[in-house]
Scaffold this motif. Structure first.
Motif, mmCIF file in Angstrom:
data_model
loop_
_atom_site.group_PDB
_atom_site.id
_atom_site.type_symbol
_atom_site.label_atom_id
_atom_site.label_comp_id
_atom_site.label_asym_id
_atom_site.label_seq_id
_atom_site.Cartn_x
_atom_site.Cartn_y
_atom_site.Cartn_z
ATOM 1 N N GLU A 209 0.819 -1.206 0.000
ATOM 2 C CA GLU A 209 0.000 0.000 0.000
ATOM 3 C C GLU A 209 0.857 1.262 0.000
ATOM 4 O O GLU A 209 0.475 2.278 -0.587
ATOM 5 C CB GLU A 209 -0.957 -0.001 1.202
ATOM 6 N N LEU A 210 2.020 1.213 0.628
ATOM 7 C CA LEU A 210 2.940 2.360 0.595
ATOM 8 C C LEU A 210 3.404 2.614 -0.839
ATOM 9 O O LEU A 210 3.484 3.771 -1.283
ATOM 10 C CB LEU A 210 4.139 2.099 1.504
ATOM 11 N N LEU A 211 3.708 1.542 -1.557
ATOM 12 C CA LEU A 211 4.128 1.678 -2.956
ATOM 13 C C LEU A 211 3.003 2.263 -3.805
ATOM 14 O O LEU A 211 3.213 3.181 -4.596
ATOM 15 C CB LEU A 211 4.524 0.312 -3.520
ATOM 16 N N ARG A 216 0.460 6.730 -6.848
ATOM 17 C CA ARG A 216 -0.701 7.551 -7.185
ATOM 18 C C ARG A 216 -0.453 9.023 -6.859
ATOM 19 O O ARG A 216 -0.857 9.905 -7.616
ATOM 20 C CB ARG A 216 -1.924 7.030 -6.439
ATOM 21 N N THR A 217 0.199 9.271 -5.720
ATOM 22 C CA THR A 217 0.464 10.651 -5.324
ATOM 23 C C THR A 217 1.379 11.350 -6.323
ATOM 24 O O THR A 217 1.186 12.530 -6.647
ATOM 25 C CB THR A 217 1.115 10.688 -3.924
ATOM 26 N N THR A 218 2.353 10.624 -6.820
ATOM 27 C CA THR A 218 3.315 11.208 -7.758
ATOM 28 C C THR A 218 2.935 10.966 -9.211
ATOM 29 O O THR A 218 3.683 11.352 -10.112
ATOM 30 C CB THR A 218 4.717 10.629 -7.507
ATOM 31 N N ALA A 226 8.315 0.714 -7.993
ATOM 32 C CA ALA A 226 8.892 -0.512 -7.429
ATOM 33 C C ALA A 226 10.311 -0.728 -7.940
ATOM 34 O O ALA A 226 11.212 -1.111 -7.177
ATOM 35 C CB ALA A 226 8.016 -1.708 -7.778
ATOM 36 N N ALA A 227 10.520 -0.486 -9.230
ATOM 37 C CA ALA A 227 11.865 -0.656 -9.798
ATOM 38 C C ALA A 227 12.851 0.320 -9.174
ATOM 39 O O ALA A 227 14.005 -0.037 -8.900
ATOM 40 C CB ALA A 227 11.807 -0.465 -11.313
ATOM 41 N N ALA A 228 12.409 1.565 -8.929
ATOM 42 C CA ALA A 228 13.279 2.566 -8.309
ATOM 43 C C ALA A 228 13.654 2.142 -6.887
ATOM 44 O O ALA A 228 14.797 2.320 -6.457
ATOM 45 C CB ALA A 228 12.599 3.928 -8.304
ATOM 46 N N VAL A 229 12.697 1.572 -6.164
ATOM 47 C CA VAL A 229 12.977 1.091 -4.805
ATOM 48 C C VAL A 229 13.958 -0.068 -4.856
ATOM 49 O O VAL A 229 14.926 -0.122 -4.084
ATOM 50 C CB VAL A 229 11.671 0.659 -4.114
ATOM 51 N N ALA A 230 13.719 -1.000 -5.785
ATOM 52 C CA ALA A 230 14.587 -2.177 -5.891
ATOM 53 C C ALA A 230 16.012 -1.788 -6.256
ATOM 54 O O ALA A 230 16.972 -2.446 -5.823
ATOM 55 C CB ALA A 230 14.016 -3.145 -6.924
ATOM 56 N N LEU A 234 15.254 5.464 -4.934
ATOM 57 C CA LEU A 234 14.202 6.282 -4.322
ATOM 58 C C LEU A 234 14.424 6.322 -2.817
ATOM 59 O O LEU A 234 14.410 5.281 -2.154
ATOM 60 C CB LEU A 234 12.828 5.678 -4.634
ATOM 61 N N PRO A 235 14.642 7.513 -2.249
ATOM 62 C CA PRO A 235 14.851 7.618 -0.798
ATOM 63 C C PRO A 235 13.673 7.030 -0.034
ATOM 64 O O PRO A 235 12.512 7.378 -0.283
ATOM 65 C CB PRO A 235 14.974 9.129 -0.565
ATOM 66 N N LEU A 236 13.964 6.162 0.910
ATOM 67 C CA LEU A 236 12.902 5.488 1.644
ATOM 68 C C LEU A 236 12.065 6.457 2.469
ATOM 69 O O LEU A 236 10.897 6.188 2.759
ATOM 70 C CB LEU A 236 13.494 4.400 2.542
ATOM 71 N N GLU A 237 12.652 7.579 2.865
ATOM 72 C CA GLU A 237 11.909 8.540 3.669
ATOM 73 C C GLU A 237 10.663 9.032 2.931
ATOM 74 O O GLU A 237 9.680 9.427 3.553
ATOM 75 C CB GLU A 237 12.812 9.725 4.035
ATOM 76 N N GLN A 238 10.707 9.030 1.612
ATOM 77 C CA GLN A 238 9.553 9.487 0.833
ATOM 78 C C GLN A 238 8.391 8.502 0.884
ATOM 79 O O GLN A 238 7.267 8.854 0.564
ATOM 80 C CB GLN A 238 9.968 9.731 -0.622
ATOM 81 N N LEU A 239 8.661 7.268 1.277
ATOM 82 C CA LEU A 239 7.624 6.265 1.349
ATOM 83 C C LEU A 239 7.274 5.875 2.782
ATOM 84 O O LEU A 239 6.359 5.084 3.004
ATOM 85 C CB LEU A 239 8.033 4.986 0.601
ATOM 86 N N ARG A 240 7.994 6.417 3.744
ATOM 87 C CA ARG A 240 7.796 6.006 5.137
ATOM 88 C C ARG A 240 6.355 6.264 5.569
ATOM 89 O O ARG A 240 5.802 7.333 5.315
ATOM 90 C CB ARG A 240 8.742 6.778 6.057
ATOM 91 N N PRO A 241 5.725 5.270 6.232
ATOM 92 C CA PRO A 241 4.347 5.479 6.709
ATOM 93 C C PRO A 241 4.266 6.559 7.763
ATOM 94 O O PRO A 241 5.221 6.780 8.520
ATOM 95 C CB PRO A 241 3.974 4.113 7.291
ATOM 96 N N ALA A 242 3.139 7.250 7.782
ATOM 97 C CA ALA A 242 2.950 8.329 8.765
ATOM 98 C C ALA A 242 2.928 7.753 10.178
ATOM 99 O O ALA A 242 2.384 6.680 10.422
ATOM 100 C CB ALA A 242 1.661 9.073 8.488
#
Length: 245
Positions: A209-211, A216-218, A226-230, A234-242
């Motif tokens: 759901e974070l992915l 969707r937001t971007t 997913a490829a950027a994360v792999a 992509l900095p993980l802080e941008q996907l960190r859950p609230a």
């Protein structure tokens, strides 16, 4: 169906048909289908299988790791409603646990152990070509009634057209390469989910759901995120859950 449920069904059709006229991510379309179908048809979990380039069925979308595991177990057992739906091209729905036991004893036992009492398998088909199935796992018994069966098949048909949209309109055959790309994309997403789950010490459902939320937001494709994360781009802080307050 109640007015509220009819509204959700219409919204689901609109979401799926939008993919026919806009750029879309095949896996995200199928994920939307299985998420909405579980809600609409009172299921506990769901999974979608597609044929790979060898003609074997693989899980390409699921509502949870639990349903994905059941789907894989079904394929490993070599029997079950999913295979029956793909083979026959017809909707397969179990009336009760005894019906499951009569037709697919090993699958019935595996389902019962995990709390599922009924299964509906809806083929993903275009004319005479069947490319996979939508599978809904229920904790209560009961076959799909006529209106629900027609609605479920209609949703599956729209999703199938979405999957095949990129092929040339004058050709009626399914290209294995297109379906294989969807399966390959799924592998990248699974890798990214596992990476996020470890990084944030969470489960893979939350990681998925974070992915999807970030994509969707971007306004990016889920597969690209997913490829950027792999690739660790992509900095993980941008996907960190609230963090709850």
């Amino acid at each position: 169906m109640t007015d509220t449920r009819e509204t959700r069904l219409v919204e689901t059709f609109v979401t799926l048909t939008d993919s026919l006229i806009a750029d879309y991510d095949v896996v995200d379309v199928l994920q939307t289908l299985v998420d909405r179908a579980v809600e609409l048809f009172d299921a506990a979990a769901g999974a979608i299988h597609l044929k790979n380039d060898r003609g074997a069925l693989e899980v390409v979308a699921s509502t949870s790791e639990r349903s994905s595991f059941i789907g894989l177990l079904q394929l490993d057992a070599g029997e079950g409603p999913c295979i029956a739906a793909v083979t026959s091209g017809e909707l397969v729905t179990s009336r009760d646990a005894d019906d499951l036991e009569q037709h697919w004893p090993r699958f019935a036992a595996a389902s019962r152990e995990r709390g599922y009492a009924g299964v509906h398998a809806i083929p993903l088909r275009l004319r005479d070509e069947v490319i996979g199935s939508l599978n809904l796992f229920r904790e209560t018994e009961g076959a799909l009634n006529g209106p629900d069966a027609r609605a479920a098949q209609a949703l599956a048909d729209v999703a199938t057209i979405s999957v095949l949209q990129q092929r040339s309109l004058e050709h009626a055959t399914v290209t294995a390469a297109q379906l294989q790309r969807a399966l390959d994309t799924r592998l990248v997403i699974e890798q990214a989910k596992g990476y996020l789950a470890r990084a944030f010490d969470t489960d893979t459902d939350t990681a998925r759901e974070l992915l999807r939320r970030y994509a969707r937001t971007t306004q990016q494709r889920l597969s690209d995120v997913a490829a950027a994360v792999a690739r660790n781009e992509l900095p993980l802080e941008q996907l960190r859950p609230a963090t709850p307050r």
